[in-house]
Each structure stands twice: as C-alpha cells, then as structure tokens.
Design an enzyme around this catalytic site. Structure first.
Site, PDB file in Angstrom:
ATOM      1  N   ASP A   1      88.964  35.142 -45.079  1.00  0.00           N
ATOM      2  CA  ASP A   1      89.039  33.074 -44.192  1.00  0.00           C
ATOM      3  C   ASP A   1      87.602  32.578 -45.625  1.00  0.00           C
ATOM      4  OD1 ASP A   1      90.192  31.102 -43.457  1.00  0.00           O
ATOM      5  OD2 ASP A   1      88.314  31.517 -41.796  1.00  0.00           O
TER       6      ASP A   1
ATOM      7  N   GLU B   1      95.542  33.132 -45.963  1.00  0.00           N
ATOM      8  CA  GLU B   1      95.440  31.798 -45.940  1.00  0.00           C
ATOM      9  C   GLU B   1      95.486  30.847 -46.667  1.00  0.00           C
ATOM     10  OE1 GLU B   1      95.261  29.375 -41.289  1.00  0.00           O
ATOM     11  OE2 GLU B   1      93.581  30.150 -42.850  1.00  0.00           O
TER      12      GLU B   1
ATOM     13  N   CYS C   1      86.561  33.675 -25.418  1.00  0.00           N
ATOM     14  CA  CYS C   1      88.313  33.332 -24.638  1.00  0.00           C
ATOM     15  C   CYS C   1      87.562  33.045 -23.222  1.00  0.00           C
ATOM     16  CB  CYS C   1      88.577  34.500 -25.234  1.00  0.00           C
ATOM     17  SG  CYS C   1      89.706  34.416 -24.365  1.00  0.00           S
TER      18      CYS C   1
ATOM     19  N   CYS D   1      89.952  36.161 -21.440  1.00  0.00           N
ATOM     20  CA  CYS D   1      89.643  37.536 -22.016  1.00  0.00           C
ATOM     21  C   CYS D   1      87.833  37.879 -21.725  1.00  0.00           C
ATOM     22  CB  CYS D   1      90.550  38.751 -22.509  1.00  0.00           C
ATOM     23  SG  CYS D   1      89.988  38.105 -24.274  1.00  0.00           S
TER      24      CYS D   1
ATOM     25  N   ASP E   1      84.163  31.854 -37.292  1.00  0.00           N
ATOM     26  CA  ASP E   1      85.149  32.462 -38.881  1.00  0.00           C
ATOM     27  C   ASP E   1      86.059  33.761 -38.616  1.00  0.00           C
ATOM     28  OD1 ASP E   1      84.679  30.019 -39.931  1.00  0.00           O
ATOM     29  OD2 ASP E   1      82.615  31.152 -41.161  1.00  0.00           O
TER      30      ASP E   1
HETATM   31 ZN   LIG Z   1      90.960  36.298 -24.728  1.00  0.00          ZN
END
Ligand SMILES: [Zn+2]
Length: 370
Positions: free
Chosen positions: A184, A268, A340, A343, A350
C-alpha cells in the site's frame, strides 16, 4: 519478451528543432483527438476510434500545414495513445484522460517503426529527423518496436527503444497466501507491506525533495518575466531532474527486491481522488512516482514470471479490521494507529491496509483483470 533500452541522444541544432516540432505536433494531435472524441460523444453519442481519428487527421493536416513536417506515424501514434488512455480509464477506473500541457517537465513523442540503430557508429536514424548521434552504451538483439523520444526540463534528449528479444515469457508459477505480499502507499513512507515492513524514501531523496520545495517557493516569489525568475526556473528544473533520477534508482531497487522475494504482489489502483486534490509540485511528483513504480513492478513481473494482482480501490481498505472484518467508520486521515473495538487487535493504519489489499486480491474481490 519486450524490454526497453534507454539512450542519451545528442541532436544538433536543426535536429533539436525537428524533435521539438514532433513533440509539439504530437501533443497538438493528442489534445485535438481527445477534444474531438469528447465532442462527438457528447453531441452525437458517437464513439470515435483511433482509426476514425486517423482518417480525420488528413483534414487536420490540411488546416495545419506545419503538421506535415512531422512523421505521420508519430501523429497516428498520438491518436492511439489517446485511445489507450480511454481504455485504461474504463478498465482500471483510472482518472479521466487529461489534455497534455506544454508545461509538463518531460515532453515526448513516439515512433512506432522505420527507424534504425547503428551500434558501430553510435548513430540512430529517425524518419524526418535524420541521423542523430547517440550514446549507445549497451547493445541489444531483437526486433525494434516503438521508440519514445523525450526531452527533459533541462533540455536533455533521450530515446527509449522497446525491443522484442523473441524469447518466450516465463511461465508464472502458482502463488500461495505465503508467497504473496500486499503493498500500500504509505502516508509517511513510500510503501507499506502486508508483512509489517515499511519502506521509507531514502534520506538523499528526502533532502532533494526539501530543496525542491525551497526553490519552488523562490520561483513563485520572483517577478514574472524577470531574469531572476528565469534563473530560478532553471535551477528548479535541475533539481527536478535530480529528484526524478534518484527516485528511478530507488524504485528499481525496491521493485527488484519485491519481485525476487515474492511470487505474487498485490496493489490497489492509484487513488484518483488524491491526484485531483494535489496542488504542490512535490505531491504531483509523488503520485506520478507511484504509478511509475507500479509500471516497473509490472514489467519486471513479466520478465521473471511473477504475478501482479491489482484491485480497484475500495474505500474501507484502511477502515476494515483485517482480523475480524469490523468496519471502523471513525478512521480519519490523522489516525495512524487504532484498536479494533470488536476483537481488540491493535492496528497500524497502513500495515492493516496492506494486509486487506492482499486479502482482497487473494479472494478475487475487486480484482482488475489486465
Ligand atoms: Zn477486529
């Protein structure tokens, strides 16, 4: 297999004038072709092909006598290039084709055939332009394909010759999750990899970029049309060229390494939105740099039998947790790290994006087939 060989040209005054005429003529035809294509589409819903435009070119040449000094196949090639810009736009959802500007630092035109290379005499013979001195530092064997002549911002001339060596393209071995890497564009770094590695621009390049910014400011402060401004513009062109050369070297190193270390590389497509937004020269070079990096990766992949997986841009590549798939809508450009909520995985923005790119590519999601 196709390979490109680039040489310095040393044209005399007359030849320089002819090359410049070719550059101007091909740019003129390209812009005319783009304008005509858009007009026909908007007014008559008619899609003109390069073939149609070549046909109309005769009339254009009658209206613009000076175009008759330019090699006709080079002008037709300009039509062809305009058509490929459209194909790319539709197929890869890349940016809409742009008009070519006189102000672009590097100006070029193409010769599809009927030129000759003489390694013994260090001479290249071009249609309409004649025999040019060239620095043919290394020889090649094979069939001559399209040649691209370019003029840099400091007035140096180069020719890049595409050669078909007649060898078969190596077969591409199967790739696995293990032998694939996602890449990326980093915000701070040049590139970020799905294995957690960040590849920064080298120090010498950063130094030149800083210098580029400084001189660019100096240019904008000088009075338009003044001698001081002209001098500053010259200095800017020199640094610009240095940056381009340093970048090219760096990109060759990085692309060669990524190709040798992996069986497949996932990307991408360039973020069109960012390209439209950029105002500064340094940023423009950055974006151009990314696409030339991908080009290098693509042809090296062909040479060494590796696979390039390109996916269309998908908005949440930075916002999706690569572990559980949670879509975190709160990630703005400023947020470099996040946890997150679902989780509890800690993410580097990045690296997480690079992992997502790899994942999507391997799952055939958004894959662009070229
Ligand atoms: Zn997660």
């Amino acid at each position: 297999m196709l390979k490109a060989y680039k040489y310095r040209l040393i044209p005399n005054k007359e030849q320089r004038e002819m090359i410049n005429k070719h550059i101007g003529g091909c740019r003129f035809v390209y812009n005319w072709a783009l304008e005509t294509k858009i007009k026909y589409y908007q007014e008559a819903n008619q899609k003109l092909s390069a073939y149609d435009l070549n046909y109309m070119l005769t009339e254009l040449k009658n209206e613009n006598e000076w175009l008759k000094d330019v090699y006709s196949q080079s002008l037709q090639q300009a039509n062809k290039n305009m058509e490929s810009a459209f194909t790319k736009f539709f197929r890869e959802k890349a940016g809409f084709p742009k008009f070519k500007s006189k102000k672009n630092p590097v100006q070029s035109f193409q010769i599809p055939q009927h030129y000759k290379v003489n390694f013994d005499k260090n001479i290249i013979k071009l249609p309409k332009i004649g025999e040019l001195k060239a620095v043919l530092h290394r020889a090649f064997e094979g069939k001559l394909k399209t040649a691209t002549l370019s003029r840099t911002s400091t007035g140096k001339y180069f020719i890049s010759i595409l050669v078909d060596d007649g060898k078969e393209v190596p077969e591409k071995p199967k790739f696995t999750e293990q032998s694939t890497i996602g890449v990326d564009v980093g915000i701070k770094d040049f590139a970020v990899l799905s294995n957690g590695e960040k590849i920064d621009n080298p120090k010498y390049l950063k130094k030149s970029l800083k210098r580029l910014k400084v001189v660019q400011k100096q240019v904008s402060k000088k009075v338009k049309g003044s001698n001081n401004r002209k001098k500053a513009i010259k200095r800017l062109a020199k640094i610009h060229e240095k940056v381009t050369n340093q970048r090219t070297d760096f990109q060759h190193k990085v692309s060669s390494r990524l190709i040798s270390e992996n069986q497949a590389i996932a990307f991408e497509t360039l973020k069109v939105k960012n390209m439209v937004k950029n105002h500064s020269l340094a940023q423009a070079i950055n974006d151009a740099s990314w696409s030339s990096f991908i080009t290098k990766m693509e042809y090296k992949a062909e040479w060494y039998g590796k696979t390039i997986l390109r996916i269309g841009q998908f908005e949440p590549s930075t916002k999706l947790c690569n572990v559980c798939g949670y879509h975190n809508k709160d990630i703005t450009l400023e947020i470099r790290e996040w946890v997150c909520p679902e989780c509890k995985t800690k993410h580097d923005r990045d690296i997480n994006a690079a992992i997502n790119i790899k994942k999507f590519a391997l799952q055939d999601q958004n894959l662009i087939v070229i």
